[in-house]
Design a protein around this motif. Structure first.
Motif, PDB file in Angstrom:
ATOM      1  N   MET A   1       0.639  -1.258   0.050  1.00 12.68           N
ATOM      2  CA  MET A   1       0.119   0.494  -0.176  1.00 12.68           C
ATOM      3  C   MET A   1       1.197   1.506  -0.054  1.00 12.68           C
ATOM      4  SD  MET A   1      -2.717   0.600   2.909  1.00 12.68           S
ATOM      5  CE  MET A   1      -4.475  -0.398   2.433  1.00 12.68           C
ATOM      6  N   ILE A   2       0.474   1.917  -0.981  1.00 14.90           N
ATOM      7  CA  ILE A   2       1.760   2.667  -1.324  1.00 14.90           C
ATOM      8  C   ILE A   2       1.144   4.230  -0.348  1.00 14.90           C
ATOM      9  CG2 ILE A   2       1.998   4.982  -2.897  1.00 14.90           C
ATOM     10  CD1 ILE A   2       2.149   2.719  -5.452  1.00 14.90           C
ATOM     11  N   GLY A   3       0.377   4.540   0.181  1.00 15.33           N
ATOM     12  CA  GLY A   3      -0.581   5.312   1.020  1.00 15.33           C
ATOM     13  C   GLY A   3       0.260   5.195   2.549  1.00 15.33           C
ATOM     14  N   LEU A   4       0.324   4.086   3.203  1.00  8.36           N
ATOM     15  CA  LEU A   4       0.907   3.628   3.423  1.00  8.36           C
ATOM     16  C   LEU A   4       2.604   3.918   3.681  1.00  8.36           C
ATOM     17  CD1 LEU A   4       0.500   2.666   6.480  1.00  8.36           C
ATOM     18  CD2 LEU A   4       0.909   0.613   5.862  1.00  8.36           C
ATOM     19  N   GLN A   5       2.798   3.193   3.084  1.00 11.61           N
ATOM     20  CA  GLN A   5       4.401   3.686   2.756  1.00 11.61           C
ATOM     21  C   GLN A   5       4.986   5.343   3.150  1.00 11.61           C
ATOM     22  OE1 GLN A   5       5.617   1.686  -0.658  1.00 11.61           O
ATOM     23  NE2 GLN A   5       5.490  -0.625   0.104  1.00 11.61           N
ATOM     24  N   TRP A   7       3.124   7.309   4.605  1.00 12.89           N
ATOM     25  CA  TRP A   7       2.548   8.093   5.898  1.00 12.89           C
ATOM     26  C   TRP A   7       4.117   7.531   6.864  1.00 12.89           C
ATOM     27  CZ3 TRP A   7       0.653  11.127   8.862  1.00 12.89           C
ATOM     28  CH2 TRP A   7       0.662  11.230  10.302  1.00 12.89           C
ATOM     29  N   HIS A   8       4.406   6.079   6.348  1.00 15.27           N
ATOM     30  CA  HIS A   8       6.131   5.501   7.553  1.00 15.27           C
ATOM     31  C   HIS A   8       7.063   6.649   7.018  1.00 15.27           C
ATOM     32  CE1 HIS A   8       3.995   2.697  10.012  1.00 15.27           C
ATOM     33  NE2 HIS A   8       4.017   1.552   8.625  1.00 15.27           N
ATOM     34  N   GLY A   9       6.812   7.079   5.659  1.00 13.71           N
ATOM     35  CA  GLY A   9       7.921   7.867   5.343  1.00 13.71           C
ATOM     36  C   GLY A   9       8.258   9.745   6.229  1.00 13.71           C
ATOM     37  N   PHE A  10       6.447   9.588   6.066  1.00 20.12           N
ATOM     38  CA  PHE A  10       6.403  11.472   6.998  1.00 20.12           C
ATOM     39  C   PHE A  10       7.236  10.771   7.538  1.00 20.12           C
ATOM     40  CE2 PHE A  10       3.778  13.414   9.906  1.00 20.12           C
ATOM     41  CZ  PHE A  10       4.375  14.680  10.003  1.00 20.12           C
ATOM     42  N   ILE A  11       6.675  10.167   9.010  1.00 21.31           N
ATOM     43  CA  ILE A  11       7.102   9.424  10.168  1.00 21.31           C
ATOM     44  C   ILE A  11       8.933  10.107  10.354  1.00 21.31           C
ATOM     45  CG2 ILE A  11       6.924   8.310  11.868  1.00 21.31           C
ATOM     46  CD1 ILE A  11       4.388   9.937  12.003  1.00 21.31           C
ATOM     47  N   LYS A  12       9.108   9.273   9.382  1.00 18.99           N
ATOM     48  CA  LYS A  12      10.442   9.284   9.290  1.00 18.99           C
ATOM     49  C   LYS A  12      10.893  10.535   9.581  1.00 18.99           C
ATOM     50  CE  LYS A  12      11.434   3.935   8.863  1.00 18.99           C
ATOM     51  NZ  LYS A  12      11.600   4.050   7.443  1.00 18.99           N
ATOM     52  N   SER A  13      10.634  10.877   8.252  1.00 16.58           N
ATOM     53  CA  SER A  13      11.910  12.563   7.824  1.00 16.58           C
ATOM     54  C   SER A  13      11.470  13.795   8.488  1.00 16.58           C
ATOM     55  CB  SER A  13      11.518  12.639   6.384  1.00 16.58           C
ATOM     56  OG  SER A  13       9.667  12.871   5.679  1.00 16.58           O
ATOM     57  N   GLN A  14       9.621  13.481   8.989  1.00 20.87           N
ATOM     58  CA  GLN A  14       9.163  14.939   9.136  1.00 20.87           C
ATOM     59  C   GLN A  14       8.476  15.863   8.712  1.00 20.87           C
ATOM     60  OE1 GLN A  14       7.727  15.060  12.681  1.00 20.87           O
ATOM     61  NE2 GLN A  14       7.786  12.556  12.018  1.00 20.87           N
ATOM     62  N   ASP A  15       8.799  15.467   6.726  1.00 18.52           N
ATOM     63  CA  ASP A  15       9.127  16.795   5.808  1.00 18.52           C
ATOM     64  C   ASP A  15       7.241  16.865   5.714  1.00 18.52           C
ATOM     65  OD1 ASP A  15       8.985  17.563   3.275  1.00 18.52           O
ATOM     66  OD2 ASP A  15      10.035  16.105   2.720  1.00 18.52           O
ATOM     67  N   ARG A  16       7.033  18.035   5.988  1.00 17.97           N
ATOM     68  CA  ARG A  16       5.563  18.808   6.010  1.00 17.97           C
ATOM     69  C   ARG A  16       5.115  18.709   4.883  1.00 17.97           C
ATOM     70  NH1 ARG A  16       4.761  22.765  11.531  1.00 17.97           N
ATOM     71  NH2 ARG A  16       3.301  23.623   9.513  1.00 17.97           N
ATOM     72  N   ALA A  17       5.983  19.118   3.211  1.00 17.23           N
ATOM     73  CA  ALA A  17       5.237  18.922   2.811  1.00 17.23           C
ATOM     74  C   ALA A  17       5.038  17.876   2.114  1.00 17.23           C
ATOM     75  CB  ALA A  17       6.663  19.541   1.554  1.00 17.23           C
TER      76      ALA A  17
END
Length: 127
Positions: A1-5, A7-17
């Motif tokens: 599931m790309i959306g979930l991947q 989300w996990h990417g955001f949690i690691k990066s904290q990239d607001r964009a």
């Protein structure tokens, strides 16, 4: 599931964009302390960026993950001010892998009260 991947990417990066792009314009956010669902990308973005600031320290970790066709349930733990927080993020995605609904449930009551206070402070300061 790309959306979930993503989300996990955001949690690691904290990239607001990255988070902004992940949210559907009509996303709904359901908080454990706010009675009514919060609607729209702007509002959801504010809640999620504030939540990652409050909860996203070194103690935050996802400890379980269950997925379905259009969503996932992610169990998390964290510790703030000596209180262990246990909760779940229930995330629904659309066909374009954008978040359409984000629901948070938290336990125990001490944790909910703590998050209510800290999130309130964060939302006032940041926005």
């Amino acid at each position: 599931m790309i959306g979930l991947q993503r989300w996990h990417g955001f949690i690691k990066s904290q990239d607001r964009a990255e988070l902004w792009d992940l949210l559907h314009p009509d996303v709904v956010f359901e908080s454990p302390v706010v009675h009514t669902p919060q609607r729209g990308r702007d509002t959801t973005f504010k809640y999620l960026t504030s939540a990652t600031k409050v909860l996203g320290g070194p103690a935050f970790t996802y400890v379980g993950e269950w997925t379905g066709e259009s969503g996932a349930v992610l169990e998390f733990t964290s510790e703030i001010e000596g209180i262990t927080i246990n909760g779940v993020d229930i995330i629904t995605f659309d066909a374009e892998d954008r978040i359409t609904c984000f629901k948070v449930m938290v336990r125990p009551l001490k944790a909910i009260n703590l998050l209510h206070r800290l999130m309130g402070e964060q939302l006032v300061v940041r926005f």
